[in-house]
Design a protein around this motif. Structure first.
Motif, PDB file in Angstrom:
ATOM      1  N   ASP A  80       0.810  -1.224   0.000  1.00 37.17           N
ATOM      2  CA  ASP A  80       0.000   0.000   0.000  1.00 37.17           C
ATOM      3  C   ASP A  80       0.839   1.268   0.000  1.00 37.17           C
ATOM      4  O   ASP A  80       0.300   2.371   0.169  1.00 37.17           O
ATOM      5  N   ASN A  81       2.181   1.132  -0.187  1.00 37.00           N
ATOM      6  CA  ASN A  81       3.021   2.333  -0.160  1.00 37.00           C
ATOM      7  C   ASN A  81       3.371   2.825  -1.565  1.00 37.00           C
ATOM      8  O   ASN A  81       4.161   3.751  -1.717  1.00 37.00           O
ATOM      9  N   VAL A  82       2.821   2.185  -2.592  1.00 34.75           N
ATOM     10  CA  VAL A  82       3.110   2.586  -3.976  1.00 34.75           C
ATOM     11  C   VAL A  82       2.090   3.635  -4.415  1.00 34.75           C
ATOM     12  O   VAL A  82       0.882   3.473  -4.185  1.00 34.75           O
ATOM     13  N   LYS A  83       2.580   4.692  -5.067  1.00 34.54           N
ATOM     14  CA  LYS A  83       1.666   5.742  -5.556  1.00 34.54           C
ATOM     15  C   LYS A  83       2.100   6.172  -6.953  1.00 34.54           C
ATOM     16  O   LYS A  83       3.189   5.823  -7.438  1.00 34.54           O
ATOM     17  N   GLU A  84       1.257   6.915  -7.583  1.00 36.39           N
ATOM     18  CA  GLU A  84       1.512   7.377  -8.958  1.00 36.39           C
ATOM     19  C   GLU A  84       2.810   8.166  -9.031  1.00 36.39           C
ATOM     20  O   GLU A  84       3.132   8.938  -8.142  1.00 36.39           O
ATOM     21  N   ASN A  85       3.596   7.928 -10.110  1.00 36.91           N
ATOM     22  CA  ASN A  85       4.875   8.574 -10.432  1.00 36.91           C
ATOM     23  C   ASN A  85       6.064   8.006  -9.641  1.00 36.91           C
ATOM     24  O   ASN A  85       7.194   8.470  -9.828  1.00 36.91           O
ATOM     25  N   ASP A  86       5.827   7.038  -8.741  1.00 36.01           N
ATOM     26  CA  ASP A  86       6.955   6.387  -8.074  1.00 36.01           C
ATOM     27  C   ASP A  86       7.757   5.581  -9.083  1.00 36.01           C
ATOM     28  O   ASP A  86       7.204   5.015 -10.047  1.00 36.01           O
ATOM     29  N   VAL A  87       9.074   5.515  -8.853  1.00 39.46           N
ATOM     30  CA  VAL A  87       9.938   4.645  -9.656  1.00 39.46           C
ATOM     31  C   VAL A  87      10.294   3.445  -8.789  1.00 39.46           C
ATOM     32  O   VAL A  87      10.818   3.602  -7.679  1.00 39.46           O
ATOM     33  N   VAL A  88       9.964   2.259  -9.305  1.00 40.42           N
ATOM     34  CA  VAL A  88      10.140   1.030  -8.508  1.00 40.42           C
ATOM     35  C   VAL A  88      10.855  -0.025  -9.338  1.00 40.42           C
ATOM     36  O   VAL A  88      11.142   0.190 -10.527  1.00 40.42           O
ATOM     37  N   ILE A  89      11.100  -1.180  -8.704  1.00 47.17           N
ATOM     38  CA  ILE A  89      11.794  -2.276  -9.372  1.00 47.17           C
ATOM     39  C   ILE A  89      10.774  -3.348  -9.735  1.00 47.17           C
ATOM     40  O   ILE A  89       9.992  -3.797  -8.893  1.00 47.17           O
ATOM     41  N   LEU A  90      10.784  -3.773 -11.011  1.00 50.93           N
ATOM     42  CA  LEU A  90       9.865  -4.792 -11.505  1.00 50.93           C
ATOM     43  C   LEU A  90      10.637  -6.066 -11.829  1.00 50.93           C
ATOM     44  O   LEU A  90      11.638  -6.023 -12.559  1.00 50.93           O
ATOM     45  N   ALA A  91      10.137  -7.171 -11.276  1.00 45.36           N
ATOM     46  CA  ALA A  91      10.630  -8.490 -11.684  1.00 45.36           C
ATOM     47  C   ALA A  91       9.724  -8.978 -12.804  1.00 45.36           C
ATOM     48  O   ALA A  91       8.537  -9.253 -12.574  1.00 45.36           O
ATOM     49  N   LYS A  92      10.268  -9.056 -14.017  1.00 48.47           N
ATOM     50  CA  LYS A  92       9.452  -9.454 -15.159  1.00 48.47           C
ATOM     51  C   LYS A  92       9.225 -10.963 -15.158  1.00 48.47           C
ATOM     52  O   LYS A  92       9.881 -11.711 -14.407  1.00 48.47           O
ATOM     53  N   VAL A  93       8.326 -11.405 -15.977  1.00 47.23           N
ATOM     54  CA  VAL A  93       8.067 -12.840 -16.106  1.00 47.23           C
ATOM     55  C   VAL A  93       9.368 -13.542 -16.494  1.00 47.23           C
ATOM     56  O   VAL A  93      10.071 -13.103 -17.412  1.00 47.23           O
ATOM     57  N   GLY A  94       9.696 -14.601 -15.775  1.00 51.41           N
ATOM     58  CA  GLY A  94      10.944 -15.331 -16.017  1.00 51.41           C
ATOM     59  C   GLY A  94      12.003 -15.063 -14.969  1.00 51.41           C
ATOM     60  O   GLY A  94      12.957 -15.842 -14.814  1.00 51.41           O
ATOM     61  N   GLU A 123      16.585  -9.929  -1.192  1.00 51.64           N
ATOM     62  CA  GLU A 123      17.439 -10.633  -0.223  1.00 51.64           C
ATOM     63  C   GLU A 123      18.622  -9.780   0.249  1.00 51.64           C
ATOM     64  O   GLU A 123      19.718 -10.286   0.470  1.00 51.64           O
ATOM     65  N   VAL A 124      18.364  -8.481   0.414  1.00 53.91           N
ATOM     66  CA  VAL A 124      19.393  -7.606   0.982  1.00 53.91           C
ATOM     67  C   VAL A 124      18.897  -6.973   2.276  1.00 53.91           C
ATOM     68  O   VAL A 124      19.586  -6.144   2.873  1.00 53.91           O
ATOM     69  N   GLU A 125      17.684  -7.305   2.691  1.00 58.74           N
ATOM     70  CA  GLU A 125      17.132  -6.802   3.932  1.00 58.74           C
ATOM     71  C   GLU A 125      16.282  -7.922   4.547  1.00 58.74           C
ATOM     72  O   GLU A 125      15.567  -8.638   3.832  1.00 58.74           O
ATOM     73  N   GLU A 126      16.365  -8.086   5.870  1.00 57.53           N
ATOM     74  CA  GLU A 126      15.647  -9.179   6.511  1.00 57.53           C
ATOM     75  C   GLU A 126      14.142  -8.963   6.478  1.00 57.53           C
ATOM     76  O   GLU A 126      13.373  -9.903   6.253  1.00 57.53           O
ATOM     77  N   LYS A 127      13.703  -7.743   6.739  1.00 62.62           N
ATOM     78  CA  LYS A 127      12.267  -7.445   6.789  1.00 62.62           C
ATOM     79  C   LYS A 127      12.008  -6.086   6.167  1.00 62.62           C
ATOM     80  O   LYS A 127      12.633  -5.097   6.547  1.00 62.62           O
ATOM     81  N   SER A 128      11.092  -6.042   5.198  1.00 63.88           N
ATOM     82  CA  SER A 128      10.757  -4.778   4.537  1.00 63.88           C
ATOM     83  C   SER A 128       9.305  -4.429   4.815  1.00 63.88           C
ATOM     84  O   SER A 128       8.443  -5.311   4.903  1.00 63.88           O
ATOM     85  N   GLU A 129       9.043  -3.125   4.936  1.00 59.76           N
ATOM     86  CA  GLU A 129       7.685  -2.655   5.205  1.00 59.76           C
ATOM     87  C   GLU A 129       6.842  -2.553   3.940  1.00 59.76           C
ATOM     88  O   GLU A 129       5.622  -2.552   3.982  1.00 59.76           O
ATOM     89  N   GLY A 130       7.473  -2.459   2.773  1.00 63.35           N
ATOM     90  CA  GLY A 130       6.725  -2.326   1.524  1.00 63.35           C
ATOM     91  C   GLY A 130       7.654  -2.333   0.332  1.00 63.35           C
ATOM     92  O   GLY A 130       8.841  -2.688   0.438  1.00 63.35           O
ATOM     93  N   ILE A 131       7.127  -1.953  -0.811  1.00 67.06           N
ATOM     94  CA  ILE A 131       7.919  -1.901  -2.046  1.00 67.06           C
ATOM     95  C   ILE A 131       9.028  -0.866  -1.899  1.00 67.06           C
ATOM     96  O   ILE A 131       8.817   0.218  -1.325  1.00 67.06           O
ATOM     97  N   PHE A 132      10.203  -1.172  -2.454  1.00 63.40           N
ATOM     98  CA  PHE A 132      11.329  -0.233  -2.384  1.00 63.40           C
ATOM     99  C   PHE A 132      11.139   0.846  -3.447  1.00 63.40           C
ATOM    100  O   PHE A 132      11.022   0.542  -4.639  1.00 63.40           O
ATOM    101  N   ILE A 133      11.107   2.095  -2.991  1.00 60.23           N
ATOM    102  CA  ILE A 133      10.895   3.237  -3.894  1.00 60.23           C
ATOM    103  C   ILE A 133      12.239   3.855  -4.242  1.00 60.23           C
ATOM    104  O   ILE A 133      12.991   4.263  -3.351  1.00 60.23           O
ATOM    105  N   LEU A 134      12.545   3.948  -5.533  1.00 54.31           N
ATOM    106  CA  LEU A 134      13.778   4.581  -5.990  1.00 54.31           C
ATOM    107  C   LEU A 134      13.573   6.098  -6.075  1.00 54.31           C
ATOM    108  O   LEU A 134      12.454   6.606  -5.939  1.00 54.31           O
ATOM    109  N   ASP A 135      14.668   6.819  -6.296  1.00 54.92           N
ATOM    110  CA  ASP A 135      14.555   8.268  -6.462  1.00 54.92           C
ATOM    111  C   ASP A 135      13.708   8.576  -7.694  1.00 54.92           C
ATOM    112  O   ASP A 135      13.720   7.828  -8.697  1.00 54.92           O
ATOM    113  N   GLU A 136      12.992   9.715  -7.654  1.00 59.11           N
ATOM    114  CA  GLU A 136      12.074  10.052  -8.749  1.00 59.11           C
ATOM    115  C   GLU A 136      12.799  10.313 -10.060  1.00 59.11           C
ATOM    116  O   GLU A 136      12.225  10.182 -11.141  1.00 59.11           O
ATOM    117  N   ASN A 137      14.101  10.675  -9.981  1.00 59.23           N
ATOM    118  CA  ASN A 137      14.865  10.939 -11.211  1.00 59.23           C
ATOM    119  C   ASN A 137      15.595   9.706 -11.727  1.00 59.23           C
ATOM    120  O   ASN A 137      16.421   9.801 -12.640  1.00 59.23           O
TER     121      ASN A 137
END
Length: 803
Positions: A80-94, A123-137
């Motif tokens: 629930d922490n993802v919002k419009e215009n966020d840059v995130v990491i996608l694992a594609k099919v495969g 697998e770089v953090e033991e527990k995450s609260e949500g999707i990792f948000i990258l910088d907007e640029n």
């Protein structure tokens, strides 16, 4: 502490494989391991979130439209922490995430064409609260592996000794690596805070060396830039918000713990004071802690805001509504921080560093650097600043002579090379004639104090593997063992030969055992004890032996014969004592069969048996004039089965049965017997006399030499005499009086005590009469007996002989 190798490279220009760096750190005294940060994962890409809507059929799911710049993807996620215009990491099919291949998946009427990732899934953090948000640029369609450094960057994990707090930072570790490889460390320049207004700070304790408070107003709380977050993540630190992240960032890079308070939650200025009795605080981890007057707190006019050097309070923490902050940079007394941290059971990155010593001179630079970062990342302006430097650092001069280096290390190292090594460690050094003068820098103030400390620094940076191997020199002189060494071994061997097992105990013990035995608490107490059972230095051996018995009983061992020869401690001296404990059965002998050797004769320990063991030891040591006295018996001993042992009027020990009440409290058998003897006096001052009366070693050295005599030409005469005396008469005293009553009495042996009535008893002795000049007739012996009886009547008016 975890440190990315890439972060260290910002402070020194180094192009050496991480494995070589780690190997050198280990050989120079900093235990280090390394591992890769994550691993490369194919089929990942960065995407921009175009839209987020609630799943119309699934309450807890969201439907996201994302784009990698080339095509759009429909992704169903529970985050629930993802919002419009966020840059995130996608694992594609495969893509394979945590061992599971990503495939198209249906969630009701909607299909998900991949998976948005958190750091936990990478697998770089033991527990995450949500999707990792990258910088907007962050560019879309890029490889996240490259952006995050997955499988490329290395993490150094170090363990330091308590005296090397200077290495608990990127800056300090870079200094160390630079010294090893002779590379100059870069210094990050900081701008001083410019303001005329002072932060209201009041210091009311001497446990603060320096306290800097900076007020920054109109900040904006948001996520930190990716490079800051990545450094914290790689270092094992949780990312929270830009203000808190800055404090952690500076702690890791500069080694200076910081804390940020929400200024609007403060009531009045800052006061650093001792806690009030019973004062409570809810810490940042949500725990309520009750404080003691020995704890130091940061407070406003009404409440405690933080436990100094340990942890902040919930009542002043930074949150999403924070607008104005007070940035704290301080140095607290290491011992005080450690005591509070240990008592409360709180270990934080800050307390870990304060306990090991923080560079008090670098505090202002670290504070200014943190203020700069906050202004850059959160905006705002500095309104007030105050630097309360309570205990300014005064550098110590340590003089090192090259001869000492050669003597200790066994190899000659030129003064110029010694100077070079010390300067690489950023220790100011000058060569003056035949000596090297050094000025201890503040970051090594808790470590370098003596010339030998500098020798160690030279040795480890010079490289232990660079010393020329030499064979050890073995002295050929024969050294005579000391007399007390032989004496101690003789006592030890005696107990071993008599079936006792030697035990070794810590000299520390608990106040609880002394209270149980109704004994006064020893004078020497341990200030910073680790266990409550190790809070005092014992002043007698028996307390440890009773603890040994209790431990053996836990494992079902009820027959025990043990002894300990060790130290006891007093305010101005020590004593070497031997103590023994006996309980249950003892083996008196054994028989032998063809098939097996087995014990066949056993008896229970009693007072007389242990008394015999002690008396035989005294005889073996050549001490004959001892007495057993039943006065001033130890309070934990049975009053009727115990005795003090005296030589020349001095108490040299005791023997007896544990008092039934004490045995019940300790939950040990009621027939438990103990003995303790004072062997040697050990003064604290080496020149002080150590042969004092009241110690067996003194009497052992002064004992009369054995003189051999001719066998007597005339036989002894023996007579059994049974004396009727008052019940209160002490048998030992009566025996002594019989020996003194006539020069013809050679030996007196007790063989029977018989109680005749309430007030009378019969005491029977076998008395040996001897005249070196002739044989004694029965008539002469009877006359001597009559004389003895008459003399005894002077002390015992009602004494008579039974016939």
């Amino acid at each position: 502490m975890k440190v990315p190798y890439s972060w260290i490279k910002e402070f020194i220009d180094i192009d050496i494989p991480v494995s070589d760096v780690v190997a050198k750190l280990n050989t120079t005294g900093i235990e280090t391991t390394f591992y890769k940060f994550g691993q490369y994962i194919p089929n990942l890409t960065t995407v921009k979130v175009l839209s987020v809507i609630k799943h119309p059929e699934k309450d807890r799911l969201f439907i996201c439209k994302v784009s990698d710049g080339s095509r759009e993807y429909q992704i169903v996620t529970g985050a629930d922490n993802v919002k419009e215009n966020d840059v995130v990491i996608l694992a594609k099919v495969g893509a394979v995430i945590k061992g599971r291949e990503i495939k198209p998946a249906s969630f009701g009427s909607y299909t998900s064409e991949g998976m948005l990732l958190s750091l936990e899934e990478l697998e770089v953090e033991e527990k995450s609260e949500g999707i990792f948000i990258l910088d907007e640029n962050t560019p879309v369609g890029a490889d996240p592996n490259k952006i995050l450094g997955l499988g490329e960057d290395y993490i150094l994990e170090i363990e330091i000794t308590p005296n090397r707090g200077d290495a608990l930072s990127v800056r300090g570790l870079a200094r160390e690596i630079g010294a090893i490889f002779n590379l100059k460390r870069k210094e990050i320049q900081t701008k001083p805070v410019l303001t005329d207004k002072e932060t209201p700070i009041n210091i009311e304790t001497d446990k603060v060396y320096r306290y800097i408070g900076t007020i920054i107003k109109n900040v904006k709380i948001k996520n930190s830039p990716l490079d800051v977050r990545l450094k914290l993540i790689k270092s094992g630190i949780s990312v929270i918000n830009n203000i808190v992240d800055v404090t952690n960032y500076v702690l890791l890079q500069e080694g200076q713990p910081l804390h940020a308070f929400d200024l609007d939650k403060l009531e009045g200025g800052i006061t650093v004071r001792y806690a009030k009795e019973g004062e409570k605080i809810i810490t940042l981890d949500g725990q309520e802690k009750e404080l003691k007057p020995t704890d130091v707190v940061i407070a406003d006019s009404k409440k405690a805001l933080a436990i100094a050097g340990v942890i902040g309070g919930e009542n002043s923490k930074i949150d999403e509504n924070t607008k104005n902050i007070l940035l704290e940079a301080a140095v607290f007394d290491p011992a005080s921080v450690r005591k509070t941290s240990k008592r409360l059971g709180i270990l934080t990155d800050s307390s870990y560093r304060f306990e090991r010593g923080v560079d008090v001179e670098h505090t202002s630079k670290a504070s200014n650097f943190a203020a700069q970062l906050i202004l850059n990342l959160a905006g705002g302006e500095v309104e007030a600043y105050k630097d309360a430097y309570v205990k300014p650092y005064t550098p110590m001069t340590v003089v090192l002579k090259p001869e000492l280096v050669e003597k200790v290390l066994g190899e000659k190292i030129d003064a110029s090379e010694i100077k070079s090594i010390l300067e690489r460690l950023e220790i100011p050094t000058q060569i003056q004639e035949d000596q090297i003068n050094t000025e201890v820098p503040p970051f090594r103030a808790y470590d370098l104090e003596r010339p030998i400390d500098l020798v160690e620094e030279v040795a480890r940076i010079y490289g232990y593997d660079n010393f020329t191997p030499t064979y050890p020199r073995v002295p050929v002189e024969a050294y005579e063992k000391s007399l007390y060494y032989d004496f101690d071994n003789k006592v030890r061997a005696y107990f071993l030969d008599n079936g006792f097992t030697e035990v070794l105990n810590y000299s520390f013990t608990s106040e609880e055992i002394y209270n149980t035995l109704k004994l006064p608490i020893p004078e020497i107490k341990i200030t910073n004890y680790i266990l409550k059972s190790h809070s005092v230095l014992r002043d007698r051996i028996v307390v440890s032996l009773l603890e040994n018995l209790k431990e053996n009983l836990r494992f079902g061992r009820k027959d025990l014969s043990i002894f300990e020869l060790s130290s006891t401690f007093f305010k101005d001296f020590e004593e070497i004592r031997v103590g023994c404990l006996a309980v249950g059965k003892l083996v008196d002998g054994f028989n032998y069969t063809e098939k097996e050797r087995k014990f066949s004769t056993s008896h229970s320990w009693n007072f007389l048996k242990l008394k015999g063991v002690v008396e035989n030891l005294l005889t073996k040591l050549g001490i004959k004039n001892y007495q057993l006295i039943d006065e001033n018996i130890e309070v934990f001993l049975h009053p009727y089965e115990s005795a003090n042992i005296q030589v020349n009027g001095y108490n040299i020990g005791f023997i007896g049965k544990i008092h039934p009440e004490i045995a019940h409290k300790l939950e040990i058998p009621k027939d438990t017997y103990v003995a303790e003897l004072k062997l040697r006096y050990v003064p604290r001052e080496i020149e002080k006399e150590n042969l004092l009366d009241g110690y067996l070693y003194t009497y052992y050295l002064k004992k009369e030499s054995v003189v051999f005599q001719e066998l007597p030409k005339f036989p002894s005469a023996y007579r059994d005499l049974a004396f009727v005396v008052e019940e209160s008469v002490k048998v030992g005293k009566l025996k002594e009086d019989i020996l003194k009553a006539s020069k013809y009495v050679k030996e007196v042996k007790l063989f029977d005590v018989y109680f005749l009535s309430e007030n009378k008893k019969s005491v029977a002795f076998n008395v040996e009469f001897f005249n070196p000049e002739k044989s004694l007739s029965d008539e002469e012996v009877s006359i001597i007996v009559e004389e003895i009886l008459n003399k005894l009547k002077l002390n015992y008016p009602d004494i008579s002989l039974r016939t």
